[in-house]
Design a protein around this motif. Sequence first.
Motif, PDB file in Angstrom:
ATOM      1  N   ALA A   1      43.942  55.683  47.148  1.00  0.00           N
ATOM      2  CA  ALA A   1      42.825  55.421  48.045  1.00  0.00           C
ATOM      3  C   ALA A   1      42.207  53.862  47.828  1.00  0.00           C
ATOM      4  O   ALA A   1      41.581  53.230  48.526  1.00  0.00           O
ATOM      5  CB  ALA A   1      41.779  56.406  47.802  1.00  0.00           C
ATOM      6  N   TRP A   2      42.396  53.489  46.540  1.00  0.00           N
ATOM      7  CA  TRP A   2      41.745  52.259  46.166  1.00  0.00           C
ATOM      8  C   TRP A   2      42.870  51.048  46.385  1.00  0.00           C
ATOM      9  O   TRP A   2      42.683  49.944  45.878  1.00  0.00           O
ATOM     10  CB  TRP A   2      41.242  52.218  44.916  1.00  0.00           C
ATOM     11  N   ALA A   3      44.126  51.370  46.943  1.00  0.00           N
ATOM     12  CA  ALA A   3      45.341  50.473  46.911  1.00  0.00           C
ATOM     13  C   ALA A   3      44.758  49.017  47.581  1.00  0.00           C
ATOM     14  O   ALA A   3      44.941  47.793  47.143  1.00  0.00           O
ATOM     15  CB  ALA A   3      46.456  50.849  47.474  1.00  0.00           C
ATOM     16  N   ARG A   4      44.009  49.039  48.942  1.00  0.00           N
ATOM     17  CA  ARG A   4      43.573  48.188  49.405  1.00  0.00           C
ATOM     18  C   ARG A   4      42.500  47.202  48.892  1.00  0.00           C
ATOM     19  O   ARG A   4      42.804  45.870  49.039  1.00  0.00           O
ATOM     20  CB  ARG A   4      43.060  48.361  50.976  1.00  0.00           C
ATOM     21  N   VAL A   5      41.799  47.653  48.237  1.00  0.00           N
ATOM     22  CA  VAL A   5      40.622  47.236  47.526  1.00  0.00           C
ATOM     23  C   VAL A   5      41.216  46.257  46.357  1.00  0.00           C
ATOM     24  O   VAL A   5      41.074  45.202  46.002  1.00  0.00           O
ATOM     25  CB  VAL A   5      39.521  48.134  47.046  1.00  0.00           C
ATOM     26  N   VAL A   6      42.401  46.982  45.503  1.00  0.00           N
ATOM     27  CA  VAL A   6      43.025  46.325  44.384  1.00  0.00           C
ATOM     28  C   VAL A   6      43.756  45.299  45.207  1.00  0.00           C
ATOM     29  O   VAL A   6      43.973  44.159  44.589  1.00  0.00           O
ATOM     30  CB  VAL A   6      44.136  47.141  43.851  1.00  0.00           C
ATOM     31  N   GLU A   7      44.507  45.330  46.167  1.00  0.00           N
ATOM     32  CA  GLU A   7      45.033  44.181  46.886  1.00  0.00           C
ATOM     33  C   GLU A   7      44.147  42.894  47.176  1.00  0.00           C
ATOM     34  O   GLU A   7      44.698  41.748  46.733  1.00  0.00           O
ATOM     35  CB  GLU A   7      45.795  44.548  48.135  1.00  0.00           C
ATOM     36  N   ALA A   8      43.068  43.098  47.522  1.00  0.00           N
ATOM     37  CA  ALA A   8      41.975  42.075  47.744  1.00  0.00           C
ATOM     38  C   ALA A   8      41.753  41.295  46.555  1.00  0.00           C
ATOM     39  O   ALA A   8      41.571  40.214  46.328  1.00  0.00           O
ATOM     40  CB  ALA A   8      40.746  42.803  48.469  1.00  0.00           C
ATOM     41  N   GLU A   9      41.368  42.306  45.401  1.00  0.00           N
ATOM     42  CA  GLU A   9      41.034  41.730  44.108  1.00  0.00           C
ATOM     43  C   GLU A   9      42.045  40.729  43.641  1.00  0.00           C
ATOM     44  O   GLU A   9      41.896  39.844  42.979  1.00  0.00           O
ATOM     45  CB  GLU A   9      40.850  42.740  43.104  1.00  0.00           C
ATOM     46  N   VAL A  10      43.214  41.203  43.509  1.00  0.00           N
ATOM     47  CA  VAL A  10      44.555  40.584  43.103  1.00  0.00           C
ATOM     48  C   VAL A  10      44.618  39.139  43.683  1.00  0.00           C
ATOM     49  O   VAL A  10      44.903  37.979  43.241  1.00  0.00           O
ATOM     50  CB  VAL A  10      45.832  41.148  43.340  1.00  0.00           C
ATOM     51  N   ARG A  11      44.319  39.131  45.280  1.00  0.00           N
ATOM     52  CA  ARG A  11      44.297  37.999  45.914  1.00  0.00           C
ATOM     53  C   ARG A  11      43.066  36.948  45.438  1.00  0.00           C
ATOM     54  O   ARG A  11      43.324  35.655  45.268  1.00  0.00           O
ATOM     55  CB  ARG A  11      44.299  38.122  47.360  1.00  0.00           C
TER      56      ARG A  11
END
Length: 565
Positions: A522-532
């Motif tokens: 559920a938090w994968a998209r949030v994590v993607e944004a944080e990594v970028r």
Amino acid sequence: MPSDAAPGGVVGPEQASRWAWDGTSRWYPRLLTDGVRVERCLDLRLAHRLLRGSAYADASRLARAPTGAFDEAASPLEPTPAASGRAQPVAATLFDVDDDGPGEGLPGPPVDAGGVARPGAAACVDEVALLDEAIAGSTHPGRLRLLVAAESAGALAAAEMHHAGVPWDTAEHDRVLTDLLGARSAGPRSTPEARPERMAALAAQVRAELDAPTLNPDSLPDVLRALRRAGLPATSTRSWELRGLDHPAIEPLLAYKKLSRLHSANGWAWLDRWVVDGRFRPEYVVGGVVTGRWGSSGGGALQLPRQIRSAVRADEGWSLVVADAAQLEPRVLAGLARDERMAAAGNGRDLYQGMVDARVVDERAQAKVGMLGALYGGTTGASAAVLPRIARAFPQALGHVEAAARAGERGEVVTTLLGRSSPRPGAAWAQVQADALDPDASRNAESRARAQTRAWGRFTRNFVVQGTAAEWALCWIAEVRRRLWRLGELDGPPGRAPEPFARRPHLVYFLHDELVVHTPTAWARVVEAEVRAAAAEAGRLLFGGFPVDFPLSVAAGRTYADAKG
């Protein structure tokens, strides 16, 4: 400083968020086992090594000091026996400590299992002062402070990735091996009977085609002798050379070599040894390569072959977020050299295609091979043909690596952006150069000296770029680690990672310019944004407002294979 403080290798007030210790790999694994995460630390051994070797601080007392306890290498991820005692507070030097109250420390035995001396708390306090003095008196104190902080943060991340482990599906790994290699042999591992059935069949075919019934296809000398007896001019068993030979034994030999690599590097023996309770725990060596890149002390942590990527499987309800930095080293070179035109070619897009669009080269493949030549000293073939065009388009970038190469050829030290310096060539190098200068030197001696000079120049040419890229990656890791923890404990099913990461996204794998995060789906998209965002912040830390960007290829999937595509 409390009078009842026991000697140990960790110093720092209990309430401080940053600790100084003689080695993260010595102390942090035990804290993680107890479910404790350290936000920031100063790894004294790593900092000592960096500052002692940095040209930025070569006039310091540290650089001139005799070899001591902090020059000894710590074993990677070494478990530390439990002990009790009081810690000693560290003065606010490299790190600003707001609360100087005493706390519980982690003193340990005076030597580790390998017999390497462990500095006591008093020695650690003295070392902090010596490091701070070296940085304060250096030519670039801000850069060195960032380098030391980033290297220490990398050590924390390495220990955490080992603790959490890469989620692994052993049944899927076994299925892949069986599909590719055939059924697992029951024979002793050290005997030919240990070969799985498909490898055994290929070995038999190679023996028959070469009329060598006792041939061991894993033995280089045996294979070369058999090939030469068959009239083939083989000088090695490298795949590219074998493909140029015309003989019915070549195809099965190449197939055997490919399967043998998988079997030896990531076969069943590897699976039995390195995957425990559904986790592969890499043993990283921070700064294990002279340029600052990480090494590995076992398990092949720096390679996950394509064939087994499907076995890297997230826990139920979780996903893997895989992020790759695109064309990292050329972008770092643009920032190092402050080459605005080269930076603009990669602004928000594929750098190599940007070079085509800017009419620097005609095709993307030319841009790639030419840039590799610039970074690694290509002087022949397609690389040499396109390099003059790249040099005209990006004179600052090409001039930067050329200057590093010339310095290396003179036997000089070169330094990364933040201050990691290359080693000087050794005594053997100097002797070859001296022999070539002798009035009676032969042409062979002169040729050897020229070849050696060019080789060291290629090393220093790449050192400044690869080393600075490693510094960018350290800053990226540190920022991703910080951002993931800031997300807090997330809703959803707990994963199988041990605390303190059971309900938190966490790093599980790192390879030069790639990170893998294990996160609730559920938090994968949030994590993607944080990594970028972390990649952008790493670029800002190193290059300030200079307009070079670091785009990522980021994807999420249940398995590593899904995310990599």
